[in-house]
Design a protein around this motif. Sequence first.
Motif, PDB file in Angstrom:
ATOM      1  N   ALA A  52     -61.161  46.927   4.742  1.00  0.00           N
ATOM      2  CA  ALA A  52     -60.334  45.704   4.278  1.00  0.00           C
ATOM      3  C   ALA A  52     -61.320  44.613   4.104  1.00  0.00           C
ATOM      4  CB  ALA A  52     -59.199  45.369   4.936  1.00  0.00           C
ATOM      5  N   SER A  53     -61.245  43.954   2.931  1.00  0.00           N
ATOM      6  CA  SER A  53     -62.246  42.732   2.209  1.00  0.00           C
ATOM      7  C   SER A  53     -61.931  41.717   3.397  1.00  0.00           C
ATOM      8  CB  SER A  53     -61.786  42.383   0.817  1.00  0.00           C
ATOM      9  OG  SER A  53     -62.273  43.257   0.046  1.00  0.00           O
ATOM     10  N   ALA A  54     -60.534  41.304   3.825  1.00  0.00           N
ATOM     11  CA  ALA A  54     -60.452  40.248   4.915  1.00  0.00           C
ATOM     12  C   ALA A  54     -61.225  40.529   5.999  1.00  0.00           C
ATOM     13  CB  ALA A  54     -58.907  40.311   5.096  1.00  0.00           C
ATOM     14  N   THR A  55     -61.135  41.908   6.459  1.00  0.00           N
ATOM     15  CA  THR A  55     -61.839  42.208   7.840  1.00  0.00           C
ATOM     16  C   THR A  55     -63.508  42.102   7.604  1.00  0.00           C
ATOM     17  OG1 THR A  55     -60.271  43.961   8.316  1.00  0.00           O
ATOM     18  CG2 THR A  55     -62.352  44.142   9.475  1.00  0.00           C
ATOM     19  N   LEU A  56     -63.898  42.457   6.646  1.00  0.00           N
ATOM     20  CA  LEU A  56     -65.345  42.220   6.056  1.00  0.00           C
ATOM     21  C   LEU A  56     -65.700  40.445   6.281  1.00  0.00           C
ATOM     22  CD1 LEU A  56     -66.068  44.862   3.439  1.00  0.00           C
ATOM     23  CD2 LEU A  56     -66.999  44.907   5.825  1.00  0.00           C
ATOM     24  N   GLU A  57     -64.973  39.875   5.310  1.00  0.00           N
ATOM     25  CA  GLU A  57     -64.908  38.348   5.371  1.00  0.00           C
ATOM     26  C   GLU A  57     -65.197  37.748   6.620  1.00  0.00           C
ATOM     27  OE1 GLU A  57     -62.819  37.750   1.122  1.00  0.00           O
ATOM     28  OE2 GLU A  57     -61.599  37.615   2.826  1.00  0.00           O
ATOM     29  N   SER A  58     -64.141  38.191   7.697  1.00  0.00           N
ATOM     30  CA  SER A  58     -64.155  37.565   8.948  1.00  0.00           C
ATOM     31  C   SER A  58     -65.266  37.903   9.692  1.00  0.00           C
ATOM     32  CB  SER A  58     -62.619  37.982   9.580  1.00  0.00           C
ATOM     33  OG  SER A  58     -62.682  37.435  10.863  1.00  0.00           O
ATOM     34  N   ARG A  59     -65.597  39.033   9.843  1.00  0.00           N
ATOM     35  CA  ARG A  59     -66.860  39.588  10.654  1.00  0.00           C
ATOM     36  C   ARG A  59     -68.058  39.022  10.029  1.00  0.00           C
ATOM     37  NH1 ARG A  59     -69.265  45.608  10.843  1.00  0.00           N
ATOM     38  NH2 ARG A  59     -70.217  45.340  12.841  1.00  0.00           N
ATOM     39  N   ILE A  60     -68.308  38.813   8.827  1.00  0.00           N
ATOM     40  CA  ILE A  60     -69.462  38.260   7.998  1.00  0.00           C
ATOM     41  C   ILE A  60     -69.538  36.747   8.597  1.00  0.00           C
ATOM     42  CG2 ILE A  60     -70.838  37.933   6.192  1.00  0.00           C
ATOM     43  CD1 ILE A  60     -69.475  40.719   5.221  1.00  0.00           C
ATOM     44  N   GLN A  61     -68.446  36.297   8.240  1.00  0.00           N
ATOM     45  CA  GLN A  61     -68.338  34.845   8.579  1.00  0.00           C
ATOM     46  C   GLN A  61     -68.671  34.411   9.884  1.00  0.00           C
ATOM     47  OE1 GLN A  61     -68.349  32.181   6.022  1.00  0.00           O
ATOM     48  NE2 GLN A  61     -69.082  31.480   7.748  1.00  0.00           N
ATOM     49  N   LYS A  62     -68.177  35.174  10.656  1.00  0.00           N
ATOM     50  CA  LYS A  62     -68.386  34.980  12.229  1.00  0.00           C
ATOM     51  C   LYS A  62     -69.932  34.931  12.540  1.00  0.00           C
ATOM     52  CE  LYS A  62     -66.858  36.031  16.769  1.00  0.00           C
ATOM     53  NZ  LYS A  62     -66.159  37.058  17.716  1.00  0.00           N
ATOM     54  N   ALA A  63     -70.428  36.129  12.072  1.00  0.00           N
ATOM     55  CA  ALA A  63     -71.865  36.272  12.393  1.00  0.00           C
ATOM     56  C   ALA A  63     -72.688  35.252  11.634  1.00  0.00           C
ATOM     57  CB  ALA A  63     -72.306  37.505  11.977  1.00  0.00           C
ATOM     58  N   LEU A  64     -72.414  34.730  10.305  1.00  0.00           N
ATOM     59  CA  LEU A  64     -73.276  33.794   9.825  1.00  0.00           C
ATOM     60  C   LEU A  64     -73.010  32.558  10.336  1.00  0.00           C
ATOM     61  CD1 LEU A  64     -72.106  34.417   5.901  1.00  0.00           C
ATOM     62  CD2 LEU A  64     -74.415  34.893   7.023  1.00  0.00           C
ATOM     63  N   ASN A  65     -71.792  32.161  10.927  1.00  0.00           N
ATOM     64  CA  ASN A  65     -71.720  31.125  11.730  1.00  0.00           C
ATOM     65  C   ASN A  65     -72.439  31.012  13.117  1.00  0.00           C
ATOM     66  OD1 ASN A  65     -70.729  28.931  13.512  1.00  0.00           O
ATOM     67  ND2 ASN A  65     -68.818  28.732  11.956  1.00  0.00           N
ATOM     68  N   THR A  66     -72.586  32.109  13.903  1.00  0.00           N
ATOM     69  CA  THR A  66     -73.029  32.234  15.357  1.00  0.00           C
ATOM     70  C   THR A  66     -74.563  32.302  15.005  1.00  0.00           C
ATOM     71  OG1 THR A  66     -70.998  33.619  15.899  1.00  0.00           O
ATOM     72  CG2 THR A  66     -73.074  33.852  17.183  1.00  0.00           C
ATOM     73  N   GLU A  67     -74.860  33.238  14.160  1.00  0.00           N
ATOM     74  CA  GLU A  67     -76.460  33.217  13.902  1.00  0.00           C
ATOM     75  C   GLU A  67     -77.266  32.264  13.281  1.00  0.00           C
ATOM     76  OE1 GLU A  67     -77.422  37.394  13.117  1.00  0.00           O
ATOM     77  OE2 GLU A  67     -75.549  38.296  13.988  1.00  0.00           O
ATOM     78  N   LEU A  68     -76.580  31.449  12.064  1.00  0.00           N
ATOM     79  CA  LEU A  68     -77.416  30.841  11.251  1.00  0.00           C
ATOM     80  C   LEU A  68     -76.639  29.415  11.155  1.00  0.00           C
ATOM     81  CD1 LEU A  68     -78.202  33.307   8.361  1.00  0.00           C
ATOM     82  CD2 LEU A  68     -79.584  32.688  10.315  1.00  0.00           C
ATOM     83  N   GLY A  69     -75.704  29.327  11.866  1.00  0.00           N
ATOM     84  CA  GLY A  69     -74.860  27.901  11.875  1.00  0.00           C
ATOM     85  C   GLY A  69     -74.248  27.676  10.205  1.00  0.00           C
ATOM     86  N   ILE A  70     -73.986  28.633   9.406  1.00  0.00           N
ATOM     87  CA  ILE A  70     -73.327  28.557   8.448  1.00  0.00           C
ATOM     88  C   ILE A  70     -71.816  28.418   8.646  1.00  0.00           C
ATOM     89  CG2 ILE A  70     -73.064  29.679   6.116  1.00  0.00           C
ATOM     90  CD1 ILE A  70     -75.719  30.998   6.222  1.00  0.00           C
ATOM     91  N   PRO A  71     -71.207  27.403   8.034  1.00  0.00           N
ATOM     92  CA  PRO A  71     -69.933  26.931   8.715  1.00  0.00           C
ATOM     93  C   PRO A  71     -68.816  27.844   7.713  1.00  0.00           C
ATOM     94  CG  PRO A  71     -70.701  25.440   7.214  1.00  0.00           C
ATOM     95  CD  PRO A  71     -71.908  26.030   7.322  1.00  0.00           C
ATOM     96  N   GLY A  72     -68.692  28.192   6.610  1.00  0.00           N
ATOM     97  CA  GLY A  72     -67.588  28.931   6.198  1.00  0.00           C
ATOM     98  C   GLY A  72     -67.699  29.230   4.657  1.00  0.00           C
ATOM     99  N   GLY A  73     -66.666  29.996   4.356  1.00  0.00           N
ATOM    100  CA  GLY A  73     -66.469  30.496   3.029  1.00  0.00           C
ATOM    101  C   GLY A  73     -67.286  31.670   2.432  1.00  0.00           C
ATOM    102  N   THR A  74     -66.807  32.865   3.123  1.00  0.00           N
ATOM    103  CA  THR A  74     -67.275  34.079   2.631  1.00  0.00           C
ATOM    104  C   THR A  74     -66.010  34.836   1.721  1.00  0.00           C
ATOM    105  OG1 THR A  74     -68.873  34.375   4.623  1.00  0.00           O
ATOM    106  CG2 THR A  74     -68.262  36.663   3.341  1.00  0.00           C
ATOM    107  N   LEU A  75     -66.342  35.244   0.757  1.00  0.00           N
ATOM    108  CA  LEU A  75     -65.486  36.104  -0.072  1.00  0.00           C
ATOM    109  C   LEU A  75     -66.144  37.205  -0.541  1.00  0.00           C
ATOM    110  CD1 LEU A  75     -65.011  32.882  -0.800  1.00  0.00           C
ATOM    111  CD2 LEU A  75     -63.166  33.927  -2.112  1.00  0.00           C
ATOM    112  N   ILE A  76     -65.380  38.463  -0.435  1.00  0.00           N
ATOM    113  CA  ILE A  76     -65.781  39.929  -0.742  1.00  0.00           C
ATOM    114  C   ILE A  76     -65.050  40.049  -1.853  1.00  0.00           C
ATOM    115  CG2 ILE A  76     -65.998  42.220   0.285  1.00  0.00           C
ATOM    116  CD1 ILE A  76     -67.775  40.146   1.830  1.00  0.00           C
TER     117      ILE A  76
END
Length: 183
Positions: A52-76
């Motif tokens: 599901a896109s929502a699952t991918l969005e959440s998973r990717i955003q969490k990794a971007l925030n944790t690993e690179l400090g990118i705060p928000g806004g992933t749309l799939i």
Amino acid sequence: MTGYAAFLRGIMPSNPNMRNEKLRAVFEGLGYEQVTTLLSSGNVTFQARETASATLESRIQKALNTELGIPGGTLIRTRDQLHDLVASDPFPGLTHCRETYLTVTFIKGAHLDLAAVPKDESPSPTIRVVAYDEAAGAILSIIDNTDPNTPAFMSWVEKQYGKDNVTTRTFLTVQKALKKLDS
């Protein structure tokens, strides 16, 4: 495997943590395959087991925030959603150019208030909303880029749907993302 495009908000290539090679590494670290980046503005294509896109969005955003400090806004969006959007020829007879931008504003979430989408009556005189593509969750608009007031439309969209729930790309960028997914 399913092809996806991730459109990330707030990516600044001048920030070392937001460069394409680091973005690709995050996606590859999550186990996604055939990861490619497009331009230097937060466009990533990849293959994943259907999810599901929502699952991918959440998973990717969490990794971007944790690993690179990118705060928000992933749309799939899926390859099929982008294909259908492009195939619909939403801007017939128009050409994207310096003065006139053909834009696609992706909105997170499957259920939008279609009455709130200002078709032919934009909150900014420099923007003309031409359609809403429900399957792609996208407002399609034409921006008169000769007027410096175009940010008013983005402010309106962010107020309507939430800053981390929207991102805008040119129609050319959407076409290029689809081409990457098809190659």
